[in-house]
Motif scaffolding. Sequence first.
Motif, PDB file in Angstrom:
ATOM      1  N   ASP A   1      -4.257   2.711  26.472  1.00 47.92           N
ATOM      2  CA  ASP A   1      -4.727   3.999  26.962  1.00 47.92           C
ATOM      3  C   ASP A   1      -4.127   5.132  26.139  1.00 47.92           C
ATOM      4  O   ASP A   1      -4.837   6.039  25.714  1.00 47.92           O
ATOM      5  CB  ASP A   1      -4.364   4.167  28.439  1.00 47.92           C
ATOM      6  CG  ASP A   1      -4.961   5.421  29.030  1.00 47.92           C
ATOM      7  OD1 ASP A   1      -6.163   5.668  28.802  1.00 47.92           O
ATOM      8  OD2 ASP A   1      -4.229   6.157  29.721  1.00 47.92           O
ATOM      9  N   HIS A   2      -2.849   5.059  25.901  1.00 51.29           N
ATOM     10  CA  HIS A   2      -2.168   6.106  25.125  1.00 51.29           C
ATOM     11  C   HIS A   2      -2.672   6.148  23.680  1.00 51.29           C
ATOM     12  O   HIS A   2      -2.963   7.207  23.149  1.00 51.29           O
ATOM     13  CB  HIS A   2      -0.655   5.863  25.153  1.00 51.29           C
ATOM     14  CG  HIS A   2       0.120   6.786  24.278  1.00 51.29           C
ATOM     15  ND1 HIS A   2       0.300   8.115  24.583  1.00 51.29           N
ATOM     16  CD2 HIS A   2       0.744   6.584  23.100  1.00 51.29           C
ATOM     17  CE1 HIS A   2       1.006   8.682  23.633  1.00 51.29           C
ATOM     18  NE2 HIS A   2       1.295   7.776  22.717  1.00 51.29           N
TER      19      HIS A   2
ATOM     20  N   TRP B   1      -5.497   4.831  22.263  1.00 53.70           N
ATOM     21  CA  TRP B   1      -6.922   4.900  21.977  1.00 53.70           C
ATOM     22  C   TRP B   1      -7.669   6.045  22.647  1.00 53.70           C
ATOM     23  O   TRP B   1      -8.848   6.249  22.387  1.00 53.70           O
ATOM     24  CB  TRP B   1      -7.576   3.581  22.369  1.00 53.70           C
ATOM     25  CG  TRP B   1      -7.089   2.442  21.547  1.00 53.70           C
ATOM     26  CD1 TRP B   1      -6.167   1.509  21.922  1.00 53.70           C
ATOM     27  CD2 TRP B   1      -7.472   2.100  20.218  1.00 53.70           C
ATOM     28  NE1 TRP B   1      -5.963   0.608  20.903  1.00 53.70           N
ATOM     29  CE2 TRP B   1      -6.755   0.956  19.847  1.00 53.70           C
ATOM     30  CE3 TRP B   1      -8.355   2.665  19.311  1.00 53.70           C
ATOM     31  CZ2 TRP B   1      -6.892   0.368  18.608  1.00 53.70           C
ATOM     32  CZ3 TRP B   1      -8.496   2.072  18.075  1.00 53.70           C
ATOM     33  CH2 TRP B   1      -7.763   0.925  17.737  1.00 53.70           C
ATOM     34  N   LYS B   2      -7.005   6.792  23.515  1.00 56.42           N
ATOM     35  CA  LYS B   2      -7.686   7.840  24.288  1.00 56.42           C
ATOM     36  C   LYS B   2      -8.504   8.791  23.408  1.00 56.42           C
ATOM     37  O   LYS B   2      -9.701   8.963  23.604  1.00 56.42           O
ATOM     38  CB  LYS B   2      -6.675   8.632  25.110  1.00 56.42           C
ATOM     39  CG  LYS B   2      -7.314   9.632  26.045  1.00 56.42           C
ATOM     40  CD  LYS B   2      -6.261  10.385  26.819  1.00 56.42           C
ATOM     41  CE  LYS B   2      -6.131   9.753  28.174  1.00 56.42           C
ATOM     42  NZ  LYS B   2      -5.217  10.483  29.034  1.00 56.42           N
TER      43      LYS B   2
ATOM     44  N   LYS C   1     -11.420   7.066  21.000  1.00 59.55           N
ATOM     45  CA  LYS C   1     -12.695   6.663  21.601  1.00 59.55           C
ATOM     46  C   LYS C   1     -13.748   7.756  21.497  1.00 59.55           C
ATOM     47  O   LYS C   1     -14.933   7.474  21.448  1.00 59.55           O
ATOM     48  CB  LYS C   1     -12.489   6.288  23.070  1.00 59.55           C
ATOM     49  CG  LYS C   1     -11.789   4.978  23.263  1.00 59.55           C
ATOM     50  CD  LYS C   1     -11.671   4.693  24.747  1.00 59.55           C
ATOM     51  CE  LYS C   1     -10.963   3.406  25.018  1.00 59.55           C
ATOM     52  NZ  LYS C   1     -10.862   3.148  26.468  1.00 59.55           N
ATOM     53  N   LYS C   2     -13.315   9.005  21.463  1.00 62.55           N
ATOM     54  CA  LYS C   2     -14.271  10.110  21.356  1.00 62.55           C
ATOM     55  C   LYS C   2     -14.915  10.151  19.972  1.00 62.55           C
ATOM     56  O   LYS C   2     -16.088  10.455  19.835  1.00 62.55           O
ATOM     57  CB  LYS C   2     -13.571  11.432  21.654  1.00 62.55           C
ATOM     58  CG  LYS C   2     -13.115  11.551  23.078  1.00 62.55           C
ATOM     59  CD  LYS C   2     -12.329  12.820  23.315  1.00 62.55           C
ATOM     60  CE  LYS C   2     -11.782  12.821  24.737  1.00 62.55           C
ATOM     61  NZ  LYS C   2     -10.886  13.930  24.971  1.00 62.55           N
TER      62      LYS C   2
END
Length: 78
Positions: free
Chosen positions: A62-63, A65-66, A69-70
Amino acid sequence: MHINVKRLQIVNDKVKEIINKKQLKTAPKIIAVSKTFTLSQITPLLDFGHLHFGENKVQEADHKWKGVKKKYKNLQLH
């Protein structure tokens, strides 16, 4: 060319060689394990077009790739 991209190309070439030799109809999906790599080490692979990565800890994924991903809409984490 970044060393990790060179390594990925070696793996891709070997897989293609096996597919051709065995006359396989489908190709396996190559998943780059990124759990010990920083984003700066992974970004060249993303820019090269590789979009399948493996992480083993949800918190780290989560940290890391947050924001990525955009930019890379087809990114797949396994």
